[in-house]
Design an enzyme around this catalytic site. Structure first.
Site, PDB file in Angstrom:
ATOM      1  N   TYR A   1       0.808  -1.223   0.000  1.00  0.00           N
ATOM      2  CA  TYR A   1       0.000   0.000   0.000  1.00  0.00           C
ATOM      3  C   TYR A   1       0.838   1.268   0.000  1.00  0.00           C
ATOM      4  CZ  TYR A   1      -4.381  -2.518   0.561  1.00  0.00           C
ATOM      5  OH  TYR A   1      -5.465  -3.317   0.347  1.00  0.00           O
TER       6      TYR A   1
ATOM      7  N   LYS B   1       4.073 -14.980   4.037  1.00  0.00           N
ATOM      8  CA  LYS B   1       4.410 -15.913   2.954  1.00  0.00           C
ATOM      9  C   LYS B   1       5.929 -15.969   2.926  1.00  0.00           C
ATOM     10  CE  LYS B   1       3.350 -18.447  -0.676  1.00  0.00           C
ATOM     11  NZ  LYS B   1       2.616 -19.733  -0.607  1.00  0.00           N
TER      12      LYS B   1
ATOM     13  N   ASP C   1      -5.735  -7.225   4.045  1.00  0.00           N
ATOM     14  CA  ASP C   1      -6.884  -6.773   3.260  1.00  0.00           C
ATOM     15  C   ASP C   1      -7.667  -7.984   2.753  1.00  0.00           C
ATOM     16  OD1 ASP C   1      -8.570  -5.055   1.672  1.00  0.00           O
ATOM     17  OD2 ASP C   1      -7.440  -5.778  -0.061  1.00  0.00           O
TER      18      ASP C   1
HETATM   19  C1  IPM Z   1     -10.398  -2.014   2.951  1.00  0.00           C
HETATM   20  C2  IPM Z   1     -10.627  -1.586   1.530  1.00  0.00           C
HETATM   21  C3  IPM Z   1      -9.532  -0.622   1.124  1.00  0.00           C
HETATM   22  C4  IPM Z   1      -8.209  -1.351   1.238  1.00  0.00           C
HETATM   23  C5  IPM Z   1      -9.719  -0.006  -0.264  1.00  0.00           C
HETATM   24  C6  IPM Z   1     -11.044   0.679  -0.420  1.00  0.00           C
HETATM   25  C7  IPM Z   1      -8.586   0.919  -0.620  1.00  0.00           C
HETATM   26  O1  IPM Z   1     -10.689  -2.678   0.678  1.00  0.00           O
HETATM   27  O2  IPM Z   1     -10.424  -1.162   3.831  1.00  0.00           O
HETATM   28  O3  IPM Z   1     -10.174  -3.205   3.193  1.00  0.00           O
HETATM   29  O4  IPM Z   1      -7.780  -2.019   0.291  1.00  0.00           O
HETATM   30  O5  IPM Z   1      -7.589  -1.255   2.292  1.00  0.00           O
HETATM   31 MN    MN Z   2     -10.493  -4.592   1.691  1.00  0.00          MN
END
Ligand code: IPM
Ligand code: MN
Length: 330
Positions: free
Chosen positions: A125, A176, A233
């Site tokens: 991210y 992983k 996620d």
């Molecule tokens: C979450 C969502 C977000 C992420 C998106 C909307 C950017 O999927 O909060 O899990 O990937 O973190």
């Molecule tokens: Mn998500």
């Protein structure tokens, strides 16, 4: 004490579920001042603004933020997600994304009671990467993953602290390490080092693919899990699916050091396909508000909200009918 709470409905079903969450907050006796922000894809389409500096400055002054969901099909993927939600996670240093899953026995499992601690400011991210020769047949795209000892350690430490407070006192690292040998090794070593300080917490390690099987077949084995941003996620959508559905999955984006507001949001997205139909389950947003109350020290109100949501289990109505039922029980 009156809490200043930022309200960001966002896009799609976001404003609908947040409206129910604030309805429920109003039914508690917690004193708060809502500070409403017009942010999200709709705003962006109107005036090109994603997160204007003035809004970010105002958000920093708050005690907490309640967010619905962001992202609409009319805006290319990433513009709002990165520019608004991830920007808030980075700017407010919301380094823990806490996602609890509780569910009754079903299929081959005898109940779920686990919490995923997702690192929330690094990994894939962080946005490291770029293009080379974009648009040509020889195009190259790289997408890195950033893992700092500092960032991993503070997240892992949070997970150990949480595990220590729970009955089973068990923490599983998910990664992983057999393929992501650099980042995985940093996570593994950090985990092992921090574990020395928590002799009372039992530990385990699972590869993320194996964890997916256990999430489906035996999620009851898990107590607390800690993992990186992207694995977290993906795993937490699965966590929602195996514990009562994504419509119940709440989350807290925490700045545990409290140097600024934390942000609370349902795990689900903006679901534009059902926006405006009244089909959205507001419980994930309401339970996220309960996490917010707890983080603000309003434990009693948080318990009341959770109890009311549990009582609403059999209510099958529209978004606002479910919200009404929950508010009424409170
Ligand atoms: C979450 C969502 C977000 C992420 C998106 C909307 C950017 O999927 O909060 O899990 O990937 O973190
Ligand atoms: Mn998500």
């Amino acid at each position: 004490m009156t809490h200043r709470i930022g309200i960001v409905g966002g896009d799609g079903i976001g404003p609908e579920v947040v409206a129910e969450a604030t309805k429920v907050l109003d039914a508690t006796d917690v004193a708060y001042t809502p500070v409403v922000f017009d942010l999200g894809g709709t705003r962006y389409l109107r005036d090109g603004e994603v997160l204007p500096p003035a809004d970010l400055t105002a958000i920093r002054e708050l005690d907490a933020v309640l967010l619905g969901a962001v992202g609409i099909p009319e805006v290319p993927p990433g513009v709002i997600e990165r520019g608004l939600l991830l920007e808030l996670r980075f700017e407010l240093d919301l380094y823990v994304n806490l996602r609890p899953f509780v569910g009754p026995p079903s299929g081959h499992n005898d109940g779920v009671d686990m919490v995923v601690v997702r690192e929330n400011t690094e990994g894939a991210y962080a946005g490291e990467g770029g293009y080379l020769r974009k648009g040509t047949p020889h195009e190259i795209a790289t997408q890195g993953s950033v893992n700092s000892r500092f960032g991993v350690e503070r997240c892992v430490r949070f997970a150990f602290e949480l595990a220590r407070t729970r009955e089973r006192k068990h923490l599983t690292l998910v990664h992983k390490t057999n393929v992501l040998t650099f980042a995985g090794d940093l996570w593994q070593r950090t985990f092992t080092d921090v574990a020395q300080e928590y002799a009372d917490v039992e530990t385990a390690y699972h590869h993320v693919d194996a964890a997916c099987i256990y999430f489906v077949q035996d999620p009851g084995r898990y107590d607390v899990l800690v993992t990186d941003n992207l694995f977290g996620d993906i795993l937490t959508d699965l966590g929602g699916a195996v514990s009562g559905g994504i419509g119940r999955a709440a989350s807290a984006n925490l700045n545990p050091d409290r140097t600024g507001p934390s942000l609370f949001e349902p795990v689900h997205g903006s679901a534009p396909d059902i926006a405006g139909t009244g089909a959205a389950d507001p419980r994930a947003a309401v339970l996220s508000a309960a996490m917010m109350l707890e983080f603000l020290g309003e434990d009693e109100a948080a318990v009341r909200v959770r109890d009311a949501v549990a009582k609403s289990e059999d209510v099958a109505g529209t978004t606002s009918e479910i919200g009404d039922a929950i508010a009424e029980w409170i």
